[in-house]
Design an enzyme around this catalytic site. Structure first.
Site, PDB file in Angstrom:
ATOM      1  N   ASP A 519     -59.681   1.798  27.243  1.00 55.33           N
ATOM      2  CA  ASP A 519     -58.337   1.373  26.847  1.00 55.33           C
ATOM      3  C   ASP A 519     -57.569   2.611  26.375  1.00 55.33           C
ATOM      4  OD1 ASP A 519     -56.111   0.380  25.533  1.00 55.33           O
ATOM      5  OD2 ASP A 519     -57.183  -1.355  24.687  1.00 55.33           O
ATOM      6  N   HIS A 520     -56.571   2.988  27.137  1.00 61.17           N
ATOM      7  CA  HIS A 520     -55.863   4.236  26.844  1.00 61.17           C
ATOM      8  C   HIS A 520     -54.990   4.132  25.592  1.00 61.17           C
ATOM      9  CE1 HIS A 520     -54.704   8.236  27.500  1.00 61.17           C
ATOM     10  NE2 HIS A 520     -54.358   8.207  28.774  1.00 61.17           N
TER      11      HIS A 520
END
Ligand code: CAO
Length: 547
Positions: A519-520
């Protein structure tokens, strides 16, 4: 041809009001088809037909108050049978015995024993008597951890084929833990969750609340969306507050089921039934209105995402339609939710597992003696556990308001299992504290339970990170979807012998392709690189796993 009446079976209440017709004159009905919905002060229930034939007359109308034995419709059946006037007590009993919903409804409103006194402190909420020994599926979680609930507030909604029941809190307090997930199957006595009961919130109780069958206060906002759960991916309860009257959606089990099947947000549907109850016709109208809108205006869930147009494939060739399994539906929902909510990045690398494989193969006999099997998966679990401890961002979740990051001090890892019923993700707890043999045994045991559909909800909860190993199947790489609210997932493809440059020449090495999605919002590329490097190093030199 004979005309016969269908009568109201034992409904477990003195009287109940007709709130919805599900058939009309001229309809063909089969045995067990629902005819109408009755609602008492405690429950709403569908009354099934005990006859097959054509409906020739409706004997009651919406709003009528019915008691057991009242005739509701006349059905013209193909063969003759005793006239209703000749119905004896035995016949009525026989009819009732054939009516599954009756028993369910009757038992579901049965009194729950006064078996609990709620005291201050932690209070475990258990599934009360739900009127059946069969497991019943969780279709809605109405509260989240941290919510304050009052005694009687709905905690979750269970649904069988014929009835849905809300399970109320049997005390007031703060939700400390939710022990179930959507899609899980529960029986009487199963743990629902834990409440923190405080002095000023809960007086000792004399009895557990009765489950309510499909009473109106089902909380929304969403229709009973099969949020994860028994899940493939561990489900995430939407952040919700406890019930409020503005959330009220009146709808029976059949309508809720239909709404779920077509992803219709029930709270957006105007109910034309009594007290605003949503009827099947209302769903039809809702869908018609949606379809009548220009495509550009048709968006799903207000997120501005254009829907995929419906195509009649049969115009191009023969087709066959099969309903998705429950697990399949849950997986679809989870995957879409993760894909739409989580900005994914996937990084790829190969680990040199030549030594690992030699070591693993050398242990095959040992494994057989122990009655287990040592695949690469326990090594991967161990390597990820070390990397999760050293890279805490991977062992975290974004808070629901996205304002903070919650770091976990435990290392529980889920692993995807391909089962005939769909994808399931059992969770191994405290991987960092376990040895390879223990992990190998747990993988075997949990995968077998998953394939036999015997996993308990608790065995699919609490993962910090997931491994999806497709190695046995093949492939060179893929982009695994993060199992939100986790923030990372490691995909594993099939190892193969490759020529690898060792500085002076090419050497045959066994290389294992790894794909790390994250998850950036929480993890940056550099964090991802560090995590991946560490996993690769650990697998390439497993002596480090012992450090
Ligand atoms: N490369 C090469 N061989 C591999 C391998 C890899 N990466 N991973 C496993 N193998 C081998 C194993 O060593 C075993 O061979 P041996 O018996 O000769 O040792 C064989 O493949 C079968 O392994 P397995 O599948 O029985 O066991 P596992 O521990 O590797 O995996 C499990 C267990 C439950 C993860 C797996 O059976 C499974 O269901 N995988 C599918 C996961 C999935 O569907 N992911 C996608 C999710 S997103 O849609």
């Amino acid at each position: 041809m004979a005309k016969q009446q269908v009568i109201v079976p034992d409904i477990g209440a003195d009287a109940a009001e007709v709130i919805e017709w599900m058939v009309q004159v001229g309809d063909e009905v089969a045995v067990d088809d629902s005819l109408l919905v009755l609602e008492s002060d405690k429950a709403s229930m569908e009354v099934p037909s005990t006859l097959a034939g054509t409906v020739v007359e409706l004997l009651v109308k919406i709003g009528d108050s019915l008691t057991e034995g009242a005739a509701i419709i006349v059905v013209e059946t193909a063969h003759s049978a005793p006239e209703p006037a000749q119905l004896t007590e035995e016949t009525v009993e026989a009819v009732q015995a054939e009516t599954p919903v009756q028993a369910e409804a009757q038992e579901a409103v049965a009194e729950v024993p006064d078996n609990q006194t709620v005291s201050i402190g932690k209070h475990s909420v258990l599934v009360p008597d739900i009127g059946t020994d069969d497991a019943v599926e969780v279709i809605e979680l109405s509260v989240s951890v941290g919510d304050e609930v009052l005694e009687g507030d709905t905690l979750l909604v269970l649904e069988s084929d014929k009835a849905s029941m809300e399970i109320p809190a049997d005390a007031s307090g703060k939700v400390l833990e939710i022990a179930v997930v959507i899609g899980a199957s529960l029986k009487q006595g199963d743990l629902i969750g834990v409440l923190e009961v405080a002095d000023n919130r809960s007086a000792p109780q004399t009895s557990v609340q009765e489950p309510k069958l499909d009473v109106p206060e089902v909380m929304s906002p969403a229709p009973a969306e099969p949020k994860a759960a028994a899940v493939a991916s561990a489900p995430v309860a939407e952040p919700k507050t406890a019930s409020s009257s503005s959330d009220v959606v009146y709808a029976g089990p059949a309508v809720r089921k239909l709404a779920r099947e077509f992803s219709i947000p029930l709270e957006q549907v105007s109910g034309s039934g009594p007290r605003g109850r949503v009827l099947k016709e209302d769903l039809h109208i809702f869908v018609e209105q949606r379809l009548a809108k220009p495509e550009s205006e048709r968006v799903s869930s207000g997120a501005g995402i254009p829907t995929v147009p419906a195509v009649d494939f049969s115009q191009f060739g023969p087709v066959r339609e099969e309903a998705l399994s429950k697990i399949g539906k849950v997986t679809a929902t989870n995957m879409q939710r993760s894909w739409l909510n989580v900005p994914h990045v996937t990084q790829y690398d190969d680990a040199d597992v030549t030594d690992l494989e030699a070591f693993r193969v050398s242990l095959k006999d040992d494994a057989a003696r122990r009655g287990t099997k040592l695949t690469p998966l326990p090594f991967l679990l161990k390597a990820c556990a070390v990397a999760l401890k050293d890279n805490p961002k991977f062992n975290s979740s974004l808070s629901p308001d996205s304002e903070s990051v919650i770091y976990k001090e435990y290392v529980h890892i889920g692993f995807a299992v391909d089962t005939p019923a769909g994808l399931l993700v059992p969770v191994i707890r405290d991987v960092d504290k376990k040895g390879l043999w223990e992990l190998a045994e747990e993988v075997l045991e949990l995968a077998a339970l998953a394939r036999d559909k015997k996993l308990k909800p608790a065995q699919m909860q609490g993962a910090c990170f997931t491994i999806s190993s497709l190695g046995a199947l093949g492939g060179k790489g893929f982009t695994p979807i993060v199992n939100a609210p986790e923030v990372g997932i490691l995909g594993v493809s099939k190892s193969s012998v490759q020529p690898v440059w060792d500085g002076s020449g090419f050497a045959p090495r066994t290389m294992l392709p790894l794909c790390l999605s994250y998850d950036h919002r929480v993890i940056n590329g550099a964090d991802g690189g560090r995590f991946m490097n560490q996993v690769v190093d650990l697998l390439s030199d497993i002596r480090r796993l012992t450090l």
